[in-house]
Motif scaffolding. Structure first.
Motif, PDB file in Angstrom:
ATOM      1  N   VAL A 133       0.861  -1.182   0.000  1.00 28.14           N
ATOM      2  CA  VAL A 133       0.000   0.000   0.000  1.00 28.14           C
ATOM      3  C   VAL A 133       0.898   1.233   0.000  1.00 28.14           C
ATOM      4  CG1 VAL A 133      -1.760   1.302   1.236  1.00 28.14           C
ATOM      5  CG2 VAL A 133      -1.820  -1.198   1.259  1.00 28.14           C
ATOM      6  N   VAL A 134       0.681   2.118  -0.963  1.00 27.49           N
ATOM      7  CA  VAL A 134       1.527   3.303  -1.127  1.00 27.49           C
ATOM      8  C   VAL A 134       0.643   4.544  -1.193  1.00 27.49           C
ATOM      9  CG1 VAL A 134       3.182   4.480  -2.640  1.00 27.49           C
ATOM     10  CG2 VAL A 134       3.310   1.993  -2.335  1.00 27.49           C
ATOM     11  N   LEU A 135       1.076   5.608  -0.521  1.00 26.55           N
ATOM     12  CA  LEU A 135       0.384   6.892  -0.534  1.00 26.55           C
ATOM     13  C   LEU A 135       1.265   7.930  -1.221  1.00 26.55           C
ATOM     14  CD1 LEU A 135      -0.805   6.892   3.190  1.00 26.55           C
ATOM     15  CD2 LEU A 135      -2.096   6.108   1.197  1.00 26.55           C
ATOM     16  N   VAL A 136       0.667   8.707  -2.126  1.00 32.34           N
ATOM     17  CA  VAL A 136       1.413   9.742  -2.854  1.00 32.34           C
ATOM     18  C   VAL A 136       0.633  11.054  -2.800  1.00 32.34           C
ATOM     19  CG1 VAL A 136       2.564  10.384  -4.999  1.00 32.34           C
ATOM     20  CG2 VAL A 136       2.242   7.963  -4.450  1.00 32.34           C
ATOM     21  N   GLY A 137       1.332  12.134  -2.523  1.00 35.44           N
ATOM     22  CA  GLY A 137       0.739  13.461  -2.578  1.00 35.44           C
ATOM     23  C   GLY A 137       1.643  14.375  -3.373  1.00 35.44           C
ATOM     24  N   GLY A 138       1.057  15.187  -4.282  1.00 32.36           N
ATOM     25  CA  GLY A 138       1.889  16.032  -5.133  1.00 32.36           C
ATOM     26  C   GLY A 138       1.266  17.376  -5.421  1.00 32.36           C
ATOM     27  N   VAL A 139       2.090  18.290  -5.903  1.00 34.91           N
ATOM     28  CA  VAL A 139       1.655  19.638  -6.256  1.00 34.91           C
ATOM     29  C   VAL A 139       2.335  20.049  -7.554  1.00 34.91           C
ATOM     30  CG1 VAL A 139       3.483  20.667  -4.836  1.00 34.91           C
ATOM     31  CG2 VAL A 139       1.479  22.037  -5.449  1.00 34.91           C
ATOM     32  N   THR A 140       1.643  20.820  -8.378  1.00 38.59           N
ATOM     33  CA  THR A 140       2.237  21.350  -9.612  1.00 38.59           C
ATOM     34  C   THR A 140       2.075  22.862  -9.634  1.00 38.59           C
ATOM     35  OG1 THR A 140       0.223  21.199 -10.964  1.00 38.59           O
ATOM     36  CG2 THR A 140       1.634  19.237 -10.841  1.00 38.59           C
ATOM     37  N   LEU A 141       2.985  23.525 -10.336  1.00 34.03           N
ATOM     38  CA  LEU A 141       2.971  24.985 -10.439  1.00 34.03           C
ATOM     39  C   LEU A 141       3.289  25.389 -11.866  1.00 34.03           C
ATOM     40  CD1 LEU A 141       2.896  27.800  -9.015  1.00 34.03           C
ATOM     41  CD2 LEU A 141       5.380  27.558  -8.734  1.00 34.03           C
ATOM     42  N   ASN A 142       2.321  26.005 -12.531  1.00 30.10           N
ATOM     43  CA  ASN A 142       2.499  26.484 -13.894  1.00 30.10           C
ATOM     44  C   ASN A 142       3.196  27.847 -13.858  1.00 30.10           C
ATOM     45  OD1 ASN A 142       2.083  27.677 -16.492  1.00 30.10           O
ATOM     46  ND2 ASN A 142       0.377  26.269 -16.856  1.00 30.10           N
ATOM     47  N   THR A 143       4.372  27.946 -14.477  1.00 29.28           N
ATOM     48  CA  THR A 143       5.133  29.204 -14.452  1.00 29.28           C
ATOM     49  C   THR A 143       5.066  29.965 -15.768  1.00 29.28           C
ATOM     50  OG1 THR A 143       7.208  28.154 -15.152  1.00 29.28           O
ATOM     51  CG2 THR A 143       6.732  28.173 -12.796  1.00 29.28           C
ATOM     52  N   GLN A 144       4.231  29.490 -16.670  1.00 26.17           N
ATOM     53  CA  GLN A 144       4.106  30.139 -17.975  1.00 26.17           C
ATOM     54  C   GLN A 144       3.406  31.486 -17.841  1.00 26.17           C
ATOM     55  OE1 GLN A 144       3.600  27.811 -21.925  1.00 26.17           O
ATOM     56  NE2 GLN A 144       1.539  28.314 -21.249  1.00 26.17           N
ATOM     57  N   SER A 145       3.763  32.454 -18.695  1.00 24.87           N
ATOM     58  CA  SER A 145       3.152  33.788 -18.658  1.00 24.87           C
ATOM     59  C   SER A 145       1.666  33.700 -18.982  1.00 24.87           C
ATOM     60  CB  SER A 145       3.843  34.715 -19.661  1.00 24.87           C
ATOM     61  OG  SER A 145       5.213  34.865 -19.351  1.00 24.87           O
ATOM     62  N   TRP A 146       0.878  34.524 -18.308  1.00 28.92           N
ATOM     63  CA  TRP A 146      -0.560  34.541 -18.560  1.00 28.92           C
ATOM     64  C   TRP A 146      -0.838  35.078 -19.956  1.00 28.92           C
ATOM     65  CZ3 TRP A 146      -3.181  31.791 -15.278  1.00 28.92           C
ATOM     66  CH2 TRP A 146      -2.809  31.714 -13.944  1.00 28.92           C
ATOM     67  N   SER A 147      -1.753  34.444 -20.669  1.00 29.52           N
ATOM     68  CA  SER A 147      -2.111  34.912 -22.017  1.00 29.52           C
ATOM     69  C   SER A 147      -3.009  36.141 -21.949  1.00 29.52           C
ATOM     70  CB  SER A 147      -2.804  33.782 -22.798  1.00 29.52           C
ATOM     71  OG  SER A 147      -3.947  33.320 -22.092  1.00 29.52           O
ATOM     72  N   ASP A 148      -3.854  36.225 -20.930  1.00 35.01           N
ATOM     73  CA  ASP A 148      -4.753  37.371 -20.756  1.00 35.01           C
ATOM     74  C   ASP A 148      -4.139  38.307 -19.715  1.00 35.01           C
ATOM     75  OD1 ASP A 148      -6.779  39.165 -20.518  1.00 35.01           O
ATOM     76  OD2 ASP A 148      -8.299  37.749 -19.805  1.00 35.01           O
ATOM     77  N   THR A 149      -3.415  39.301 -20.175  1.00 34.44           N
ATOM     78  CA  THR A 149      -2.720  40.204 -19.248  1.00 34.44           C
ATOM     79  C   THR A 149      -3.645  41.259 -18.645  1.00 34.44           C
ATOM     80  OG1 THR A 149      -2.097  41.600 -21.126  1.00 34.44           O
ATOM     81  CG2 THR A 149      -0.522  39.909 -20.434  1.00 34.44           C
ATOM     82  N   ALA A 150      -4.835  41.450 -19.220  1.00 33.13           N
ATOM     83  CA  ALA A 150      -5.759  42.457 -18.706  1.00 33.13           C
ATOM     84  C   ALA A 150      -6.473  41.978 -17.435  1.00 33.13           C
ATOM     85  CB  ALA A 150      -6.786  42.814 -19.773  1.00 33.13           C
ATOM     86  N   ARG A 151      -6.481  40.720 -17.228  1.00 33.24           N
ATOM     87  CA  ARG A 151      -7.179  40.144 -16.082  1.00 33.24           C
ATOM     88  C   ARG A 151      -6.248  40.042 -14.880  1.00 33.24           C
ATOM     89  NH1 ARG A 151      -9.706  33.986 -16.017  1.00 33.24           N
ATOM     90  NH2 ARG A 151     -10.262  33.941 -13.795  1.00 33.24           N
ATOM     91  N   LYS A 152      -6.804  40.216 -13.688  1.00 32.99           N
ATOM     92  CA  LYS A 152      -6.012  40.069 -12.475  1.00 32.99           C
ATOM     93  C   LYS A 152      -5.829  38.587 -12.171  1.00 32.99           C
ATOM     94  CE  LYS A 152      -5.707  41.346  -7.600  1.00 32.99           C
ATOM     95  NZ  LYS A 152      -6.358  42.059  -6.459  1.00 32.99           N
ATOM     96  N   HIS A 153      -4.579  38.169 -11.975  1.00 29.73           N
ATOM     97  CA  HIS A 153      -4.281  36.762 -11.723  1.00 29.73           C
ATOM     98  C   HIS A 153      -3.678  36.585 -10.331  1.00 29.73           C
ATOM     99  CE1 HIS A 153      -5.071  35.625 -15.884  1.00 29.73           C
ATOM    100  NE2 HIS A 153      -4.385  36.694 -16.250  1.00 29.73           N
ATOM    101  N   TYR A 154      -3.919  35.420  -9.758  1.00 29.21           N
ATOM    102  CA  TYR A 154      -3.409  35.100  -8.428  1.00 29.21           C
ATOM    103  C   TYR A 154      -2.391  33.974  -8.538  1.00 29.21           C
ATOM    104  CZ  TYR A 154      -7.508  37.760  -6.975  1.00 29.21           C
ATOM    105  OH  TYR A 154      -8.450  38.748  -6.817  1.00 29.21           O
ATOM    106  N   PHE A 155      -1.438  33.994  -7.641  1.00 31.24           N
ATOM    107  CA  PHE A 155      -0.414  32.944  -7.637  1.00 31.24           C
ATOM    108  C   PHE A 155      -1.056  31.569  -7.437  1.00 31.24           C
ATOM    109  CE2 PHE A 155       2.605  30.196  -5.410  1.00 31.24           C
ATOM    110  CZ  PHE A 155       3.688  30.240  -6.282  1.00 31.24           C
ATOM    111  N   SER A 156      -2.062  31.511  -6.579  1.00 37.58           N
ATOM    112  CA  SER A 156      -2.723  30.226  -6.288  1.00 37.58           C
ATOM    113  C   SER A 156      -3.386  29.625  -7.525  1.00 37.58           C
ATOM    114  CB  SER A 156      -3.761  30.408  -5.178  1.00 37.58           C
ATOM    115  OG  SER A 156      -4.743  31.360  -5.566  1.00 37.58           O
TER     116      SER A 156
END
Length: 293
Positions: A133-156
């Motif tokens: 029995v194995v347990l795995v937990g992971g997280v990913t983070l997209n670092t690509q520039s936002w395509s819609d620069t007019a919109r307010k974006h959050y790090f989360s």
């Protein structure tokens, strides 16, 4: 006198036999110990997904995952070889049953990290347990520039998470099988109609062909959370080739992404239409810290 000698010989033989039986019983008690079953898979991953295998304590695994373009692109794109997606990762065994890892994919310029823990090993001998029995937990983070620069974006909004339970068993020296329910949560989705939570069931298998070559298959059935008219179940098949300290894997897959969030939630290739990609995984392990005895 002759009878007396014969009697002494008989008594001595019986005593010797009993003593040998006692010694053998003691040896049996010492040698019959619970033992962990190993080498269900040759790598800590089947192809895309995690396997029930772990790195040893103090062992570093340098991994290169390479995926070319779609074979259906034809000769004009050299059957996909003119394109490439890749992930470079480092996994490290903190303990024999605890591994951590980080990686970076050029697809979406995505960083990922995971922690993997095995509370229960498949074992043999007294008190044997039939599966791991194995347990795995992971997280990913997209670092690509936002395509819609007019919109307010959050790090989360760049983040996604996954949790996985793997139940696997080595049935014989040739065959191993595992099942892995996976939950993926995306903080941000592209379309309003898309769901943030995706559920999938993974199946991984290995069949040993020769001493150093094995056939492997990795499939994830999307249970809920994605539009099946657009997104497909990721399926990968290939061969593990062991060459000393390397495990070299050749495979075909309809998935482009090479972390759980990417290949579970963003696979659009259709095997029936030839929308599959040739690729390879290369694993090289190094012993960074030798265990103390």
């Amino acid at each position: 006198m002759q009878k007396l000698v014969l009697g002494l010989i008989l008594v001595t033989a019986l005593q010797t036999g009993y003593a040998q039986d006692d010694l053998l019983s003691l040896v049996g008690k010492d040698t019959l110990k619970r033992a962990r079953v190993t080498n269900a898979f040759k790598s800590s991953r089947v192809i895309n997904g995690h396997s029930i295998e772990f790195l040893g304590k103090g062992v570093l695994d340098f991994r290169i995952l390479h995926r070319f373009g779609e074979v259906s692109d034809g000769i004009s794109n050299l059957f996909g070889l003119d394109q490439a997606s890749m992930r470079i990762g480092l996994d490290y065994g903190l303990l024999n049953n605890l591994t951590v890892g980080v990686g970076r994919s050029n697809l979406g310029k995505e960083l990922d990290g995971f922690i993997k823990f095995c509370p229960v090993w498949q074992s043999s001998g007294p008190g044997a347990f039939p599966f791991s029995v194995v347990l795995v937990g992971g997280v990913t983070l997209n670092t690509q520039s936002w395509s819609d620069t007019a919109r307010k974006h959050y790090f989360s909004s760049r983040m996604a998470f996954y949790n996985e339970l793997i139940i696997g068993r080595k049935f014989s020296e040739r065959f191993s099988l595992q099942l892995s329910p996976v939950f993926v949560h995306r903080n941000l989705v592209e379309l309003e109609k898309e769901e943030n939570d995706v559920y999938a069931l993974g199946i991984g298998a290995r069949f040993k062909l020769t001493k150093r070559i094995a056939f492997v298959a990795d499939y994830h059935y999307i249970v809920e959370g994605l539009d099946k008219d657009i997104y497909k179940d990721p399926l990968s098949v290939g061969f593990d080739i062991e060459t000393g300290g390397h495990v070299f894997q050749l495979h075909f897959s309809n998935a482009t992404g090479m972390n759980e969030k990417a290949f579970i939630t963003n696979t659009t290739g259709d095997w029936g239409k030839g929308e599959v990609r040739f690729g390879f995984n290369l694993s090289r392990v190094f012993t960074v810290r030798r265990p103390r005895h």
